[in-house]
Design an enzyme around this catalytic site. Structure first.
Site, PDB file in Angstrom:
ATOM      1  N   SER A  97      38.218  45.560  40.964  1.00 15.77           N
ATOM      2  CA  SER A  97      37.941  44.358  40.367  1.00 15.77           C
ATOM      3  C   SER A  97      37.053  43.529  41.227  1.00 15.77           C
ATOM      4  O   SER A  97      36.463  42.489  41.037  1.00 15.77           O
ATOM      5  CB  SER A  97      39.262  43.496  39.756  1.00 15.77           C
ATOM      6  OG  SER A  97      39.997  43.502  41.226  1.00 15.77           O
ATOM      7  N   ASP A 150      41.324  33.415  42.801  1.00 18.25           N
ATOM      8  CA  ASP A 150      42.660  33.511  42.047  1.00 18.25           C
ATOM      9  C   ASP A 150      43.910  33.940  42.532  1.00 18.25           C
ATOM     10  O   ASP A 150      44.524  34.360  41.917  1.00 18.25           O
ATOM     11  CB  ASP A 150      42.219  34.062  40.751  1.00 18.25           C
ATOM     12  CG  ASP A 150      41.825  35.495  40.905  1.00 18.25           C
ATOM     13  OD1 ASP A 150      42.061  36.153  42.147  1.00 18.25           O
ATOM     14  OD2 ASP A 150      41.586  36.297  39.979  1.00 18.25           O
ATOM     15  N   HIS A 189      41.470  37.820  44.184  1.00 17.53           N
ATOM     16  CA  HIS A 189      39.952  37.977  44.509  1.00 17.53           C
ATOM     17  C   HIS A 189      39.336  36.982  45.073  1.00 17.53           C
ATOM     18  O   HIS A 189      40.025  35.870  45.172  1.00 17.53           O
ATOM     19  CB  HIS A 189      39.471  38.170  43.013  1.00 17.53           C
ATOM     20  CG  HIS A 189      40.114  39.414  42.113  1.00 17.53           C
ATOM     21  ND1 HIS A 189      40.860  38.997  41.156  1.00 17.53           N
ATOM     22  CD2 HIS A 189      40.043  40.547  42.095  1.00 17.53           C
ATOM     23  CE1 HIS A 189      41.282  39.846  40.714  1.00 17.53           C
ATOM     24  NE2 HIS A 189      40.861  40.973  41.263  1.00 17.53           N
TER      25      HIS A 189
END
Length: 369
Positions: free
Chosen positions: A38, A341, A344
């Site tokens: 991610s 968040d 990340h």
């Protein structure tokens, strides 16, 4: 003989010649391929996710800083791979699962949640009690192999990848996060680091054998400083030991061990393939540098271990109120935060990391060198 007064100008000239030599040798990459998780996914998870897989980066405020809307990235804006593409005048990489006839500039195989080890390892060993998406490093490598013929239409692999930059990872974060979440001890998590790293080295071995010449191999960031892991382990009473920055000591000891093992693996690859350039990219120290000197990077000291977008609490992260859920707000200025968040990073952080990989000091050698 040179007069003393002319020494500085002599050295300036020498430096200029050296710099010209560097820029003359610099490869102008014409394509870019990425495999990862991610931290560099540009939309594959959104395409791959089944109704059972909760996806949260498809709603605002994701993408708010740069794109103005959610765009498949796990950030408020661009991620490291975007800054690397921009540096070489390449388009921002589209996700590989978004079928397109044109792959001439490269694509991005990274998927949010991807692990280095295959998904069945975690299911078999009861790390998870749910089905993981099959998007591990080996799966992404397989996707790349299938796409290769449409990229190398006329030339052989060694010729067609001569001006291609490969970015592999970082991989490992999800492998370790799944282990920590399963309540494994430091010793247990540490025990399978060599396996995780060997799998990454094997993938790079396959790429180089298949024609890759330039490979960027990043280590992992300080997971022990991530707001989500801090909040979770504090709540579960698993956070026993903190370092001077307030990060989890046991978690980051494993992180450092992974990065050391990866450095050794890169040295091995360099010895084996002397014609290739395998770049060690450091994802750990750029984050630590911001945490140590927040003011220098425009980050508010009190917020350094807090997420910009989250559901409250000491670290502004709450499993039942994650970013993009109703009632969860993002901070006004994401660039004043390290974490976007809780898991990340913000675009500002990713920019700092990418800059350090491109020009130094966070890469050996820097990509632009």
């Amino acid at each position: 003989f040179l007069q003393p007064w002319s020494l500085p100008s002599y050295f300036s000239l020498l430096a200029l010649f050296c710099l010209q030599g560097v820029s003359a040798d610099r490869v102008k990459f014409t394509s870019l391929f990425a495999l990862g998780d991610s931290n560099i996914d540009t939309g594959n998870l959104l395409i791959l996710a089944t109704p059972d897989v909760p996806v949260f980066n498809n709603k605002p405020p994701y993408g708010k800083t740069f794109f103005g809307h959610p765009n498949g990235r796990f950030s408020d804006g661009r991620v490291t791979i975007d800054f690397i593409a921009e540096e070489f005048g390449l388009p921002l990489l589209r996700p590989s699962l978004q079928k397109s006839p044109d792959v001439s500039k490269g694509v991005n195989f990274a998927v949010g949640g991807a692990t280095s080890l295959n998904a069945d390892f975690f299911e078999r060993n009861k790390y998870v009690n749910f089905k993981l998406l099959n998007s591990s490093l080996n799966v992404q490598l397989d996707w790349f192999e299938k796409l290769k013929p449409s990229f190398c239409k006329t030339a052989g692999p060694s010729e067609c990848f001569k001006k291609t930059l490969f970015v592999v990872g970082e991989f490992g974060v999800n492998d370790y996060n799944l282990a920590w979440a399963a309540g494994k001890s430091e010793g247990e998590v540490r025990a399978y680091v060599p396996q995780v790293v060997q799998n990454i080295a094997n993938a790079v071995d396959v790429l180089i054998k298949g024609g890759a010449t330039y490979v960027v191999l990043p280590g992992i960031p300080p997971i022990g400083c991530s707001p989500s892991l801090l909040a979770t382990r504090v709540k579960l009473n698993k956070a026993k030991e903190f370092d001077q920055l307030g990060c989890l000591s046991d978690v980051d000891r494993v992180t450092k061990y992974h990065n050391t093992q990866l450095r050794d693996a890169i040295d091995g690859l360099r010895r084996k393939y002397t014609h290739a350039k395998v770049i060690k990219a450091d994802f750990y120290n750029p984050i630590i540098d911001i945490l140590r000197n927040p003011g220098r990077f425009g980050v508010a000291g009190g917020d350094v271990l807090r997420a910009c977008c989250g559901g409250g609490g000491k670290y502004n992260w709450n499993i039942s109120a994650v970013c993009s859920q109703p009632g969860v707000a993002a901070c006004k200025n994401p660039s004043a935060f390290v974490s976007w968040d809780g898991t990340h990073f913000t675009e500002a952080t990713y920019r700092h990391v990418a800059k350090g990989w491109l020009s130094g000091p966070y890469a050996d050698p820097p990509i632009l060198n």
